[in-house]
Design a protein around this motif. Structure first.
Motif, PDB file in Angstrom:
ATOM      1  N   ILE A  94       0.839  -1.201   0.000  1.00  0.00           N
ATOM      2  CA  ILE A  94       0.000   0.000   0.000  1.00  0.00           C
ATOM      3  C   ILE A  94       0.874   1.250   0.000  1.00  0.00           C
ATOM      4  O   ILE A  94       1.810   1.365   0.795  1.00  0.00           O
ATOM      5  CB  ILE A  94      -0.895   0.026   1.253  1.00  0.00           C
ATOM      6  CG1 ILE A  94      -1.685  -1.280   1.406  1.00  0.00           C
ATOM      7  CG2 ILE A  94      -1.850   1.216   1.214  1.00  0.00           C
ATOM      8  CD1 ILE A  94      -2.319  -1.452   2.781  1.00  0.00           C
ATOM      9  N   LEU A  95       0.557   2.185  -0.874  1.00  0.00           N
ATOM     10  CA  LEU A  95       1.255   3.469  -0.900  1.00  0.00           C
ATOM     11  C   LEU A  95       0.630   4.420   0.115  1.00  0.00           C
ATOM     12  O   LEU A  95      -0.601   4.518   0.214  1.00  0.00           O
ATOM     13  CB  LEU A  95       1.184   4.099  -2.294  1.00  0.00           C
ATOM     14  CG  LEU A  95       1.982   5.392  -2.495  1.00  0.00           C
ATOM     15  CD1 LEU A  95       3.470   5.150  -2.338  1.00  0.00           C
ATOM     16  CD2 LEU A  95       1.684   5.999  -3.868  1.00  0.00           C
ATOM     17  N   PHE A  96       1.479   5.116   0.869  1.00  0.00           N
ATOM     18  CA  PHE A  96       1.018   6.075   1.866  1.00  0.00           C
ATOM     19  C   PHE A  96       1.755   7.395   1.730  1.00  0.00           C
ATOM     20  O   PHE A  96       2.920   7.422   1.338  1.00  0.00           O
ATOM     21  CB  PHE A  96       1.300   5.555   3.287  1.00  0.00           C
ATOM     22  CG  PHE A  96       0.292   4.586   3.822  1.00  0.00           C
ATOM     23  CD1 PHE A  96      -0.886   5.028   4.398  1.00  0.00           C
ATOM     24  CD2 PHE A  96       0.538   3.223   3.755  1.00  0.00           C
ATOM     25  CE1 PHE A  96      -1.810   4.125   4.911  1.00  0.00           C
ATOM     26  CE2 PHE A  96      -0.373   2.313   4.264  1.00  0.00           C
ATOM     27  CZ  PHE A  96      -1.556   2.764   4.847  1.00  0.00           C
ATOM     28  N   ASN A  97       1.079   8.479   2.110  1.00  0.00           N
ATOM     29  CA  ASN A  97       1.776   9.725   2.410  1.00  0.00           C
ATOM     30  C   ASN A  97       2.437   9.575   3.770  1.00  0.00           C
ATOM     31  O   ASN A  97       1.905   8.893   4.651  1.00  0.00           O
ATOM     32  CB  ASN A  97       0.796  10.895   2.479  1.00  0.00           C
ATOM     33  CG  ASN A  97       0.152  11.203   1.145  1.00  0.00           C
ATOM     34  OD1 ASN A  97      -1.000  10.857   0.916  1.00  0.00           O
ATOM     35  ND2 ASN A  97       0.886  11.865   0.273  1.00  0.00           N
ATOM     36  N   ALA A 109       4.069   0.431   2.050  1.00  0.00           N
ATOM     37  CA  ALA A 109       3.946  -0.360   3.271  1.00  0.00           C
ATOM     38  C   ALA A 109       3.403  -1.744   2.932  1.00  0.00           C
ATOM     39  O   ALA A 109       2.914  -1.984   1.821  1.00  0.00           O
ATOM     40  CB  ALA A 109       3.007   0.341   4.249  1.00  0.00           C
ATOM     41  N   VAL A 110       3.468  -2.648   3.906  1.00  0.00           N
ATOM     42  CA  VAL A 110       2.963  -4.019   3.745  1.00  0.00           C
ATOM     43  C   VAL A 110       1.799  -4.229   4.707  1.00  0.00           C
ATOM     44  O   VAL A 110       1.908  -3.941   5.909  1.00  0.00           O
ATOM     45  CB  VAL A 110       4.074  -5.046   4.026  1.00  0.00           C
ATOM     46  CG1 VAL A 110       3.516  -6.469   4.036  1.00  0.00           C
ATOM     47  CG2 VAL A 110       5.180  -4.922   2.978  1.00  0.00           C
ATOM     48  N   ALA A 111       0.686  -4.720   4.181  1.00  0.00           N
ATOM     49  CA  ALA A 111      -0.506  -4.950   4.993  1.00  0.00           C
ATOM     50  C   ALA A 111      -0.299  -6.113   5.964  1.00  0.00           C
ATOM     51  O   ALA A 111       0.373  -7.099   5.639  1.00  0.00           O
ATOM     52  CB  ALA A 111      -1.705  -5.239   4.098  1.00  0.00           C
ATOM     53  N   LYS A 112      -0.893  -6.003   7.118  1.00  0.00           N
ATOM     54  CA  LYS A 112      -0.765  -7.040   8.140  1.00  0.00           C
ATOM     55  C   LYS A 112      -1.333  -8.364   7.668  1.00  0.00           C
ATOM     56  O   LYS A 112      -0.874  -9.433   8.054  1.00  0.00           O
ATOM     57  CB  LYS A 112      -1.468  -6.587   9.428  1.00  0.00           C
ATOM     58  CG  LYS A 112      -1.402  -7.589  10.560  1.00  0.00           C
ATOM     59  CD  LYS A 112      -1.919  -7.025  11.858  1.00  0.00           C
ATOM     60  CE  LYS A 112      -0.946  -6.042  12.464  1.00  0.00           C
ATOM     61  NZ  LYS A 112      -1.353  -5.575  13.812  1.00  0.00           N
TER      62      LYS A 112
END
Length: 422
Positions: free
Chosen positions: A96-99, A319-322
């Motif tokens: 997932i892309l995050f700010n 990021a990597v999802a749980k």
């Protein structure tokens, strides 16, 4: 951060289900597997990101030939709403892309810490702090995001000002703006605050010229004194830009992306607080203002003892999802998305100042040289230290300040309550 058209509620609900479905992979190299990783972002559908994505996918394929990767580009204006629905279902994308800042910190309970996987990248990449909480890292930085004050040297020249010597104090800055407006008709600032983003840029760009170094450091550390005269002064300056008519007309109804940038690019405003990433930045402005006429200045000093600096953090990161079935494989994809070859492509095609400190940017013009040179003494951006809820509130209050329907005292009172609530 590019704004896109608002999708209908029906389509948004549908997207919350499509492209989801946790991916997986054991990381084995046996052929014939249907294992897949799903990536959500708002960048992969853009032409300027195409080569970046291909480079990252190629790097990952060399390590995991049996795992396919699917990118699902979501509209930015609905991105976190869609992501929230996926998080609630526990069946969202794997990567997932995050700010950086509040958007990721508010959601770390749904993410895998990456510290055990990204040790080799620590020295090469900068901006990790924006993706960390509680001593753990939850995303690897792709870009550095900061808020330089860009200015149009041609307008300075037309007004008889020396473009090589921008103002170093607020009083001088205001005087120069008056001179430019009288000579050229251009406003001081190009501002878009329709979405409430303008105050975020203004706060971060101006804070180092208003807060003392200790106040600045305390702010970033979460020890914010909303009753401080210097904190109030920041919001007074914001209000002043409206009452003194320093901004383009209709700033509260002007979209940041991309209407405010168009005001600056067309020469209707002398300054804009822009970005370092891949939009509203030096490469966009070079196309219209030209590299030779595009300047970058630090915040003018307002408070004695303040030390102006470039505000920047990690901009966007993956990021990597749980819920992903194999965190190591998903983390390998994150490492590919932050590999040097991939980030070189992102810099070359999109103009992003990437998190990779080994990439040479010397051929990109004086504005980039100034920005990169200022990274050494730069500090985290103050607005990134605030929660997403506080940022939303600040956006609404900033519109009221510009319109004259609230006071600075009321703004800091409400911001203090929100900040304390977390």
């Amino acid at each position: 951060m590019k704004q896109r058209a608002v999708w209908s509620a029906v389509l948004v609900a549908g997207l919350a289900l499509t492209g989801c479905g946790s991916a997986t992979g054991s990381g084995s190299s046996s052929g014939g597997s249907d294992k897949k990783l799903v990536v959500w972002d708002w960048k992969s559908g853009e032409a300027s990101s195409a080569q970046y994505v291909e480079k990252a996918k190629a790097d990952f394929a060399r390590k995991h030939k049996d795992v396919t990767v699917e990118f699902v580009a979501q509209p930015f204006d609905q991105y976190y709403t869609l992501l929230g629905a996926a998080i609630q279902s526990g069946k969202g994308p794997d990567v997932i892309l995050f700010n950086g800042g509040g958007q990721i910190r508010d959601r770390v309970d749904s993410l895998q810490p990456l510290d055990e996987y990204v040790g080799e990248d620590r020295q090469r990449l900068a901006g990790w702090e924006a993706f960390a909480k509680g001593g753990k890292t939850y995303a690897a930085p792709v870009t550095l995001q900061g808020h330089p004050i860009y200015y149009n040297k041609a307008l300075y020249e037309k007004a008889g000002l020396d473009p090589a010597k921008p103002a170093t104090t607020w009083a001088e800055f205001i005087a120069n703006c008056g001179t430019i407006t009288k000579a050229t008709g251009a406003k001081c600032f190009a501002l878009g605050n329709k979405e409430g983003y303008g105050i975020q840029f203004f706060l971060s760009a101006m804070a180092s010229g208003v807060l003392t170094p200790q106040e600045y450091d305390n702010w970033i550390a979460g020890k914010r004194d909303w009753n401080s005269p210097n904190v109030k002064r920041l919001f007074e300056l914001w209000k002043e830009t409206g009452t003194a008519k320093l901004n383009n007309d209709g700033a509260n109804s002007t979209a940041m992306f991309n209407d405010a940038f168009a005001v600056f690019q067309s020469g209707k405003a002398a300054h804009i607080i822009g970005l370092m990433s891949d939009i509203g930045h030096w490469k966009d402005f070079n196309e219209f203002v030209t590299p030779e006429k595009l300047g970058v200045m630090m915040a003018p000093t307002v408070t004695s003892g303040a030390t102006p600096s470039l505000p920047y953090d990690g901009g966007i990161g993956y990021a990597v999802a749980k819920w992903t079935k194999d965190p190591k494989v998903a983390a390998d994809l994150v490492r590919s998305l932050t590999s040097t070859d991939a980030l070189k492509a992102f810099y070359a095609n999109a103009g992003a100042i990437t998190a990779d400190t080994t990439i040479d940017v010397s051929a990109s013009g004086p504005a980039v040289t100034t920005i990169v040179g200022a990274l050494k003494t730069g500090k985290p951006a103050p607005h990134v230290a605030l929660s997403s809820k506080s940022l939303d509130l600040m956006g609404r209050l900033s519109q009221q300040l510009l319109s004259g329907s609230t006071s600075v005292d009321e703004v800091v009172k409400q911001m203090a309550a929100s900040d304390t609530a977390g």
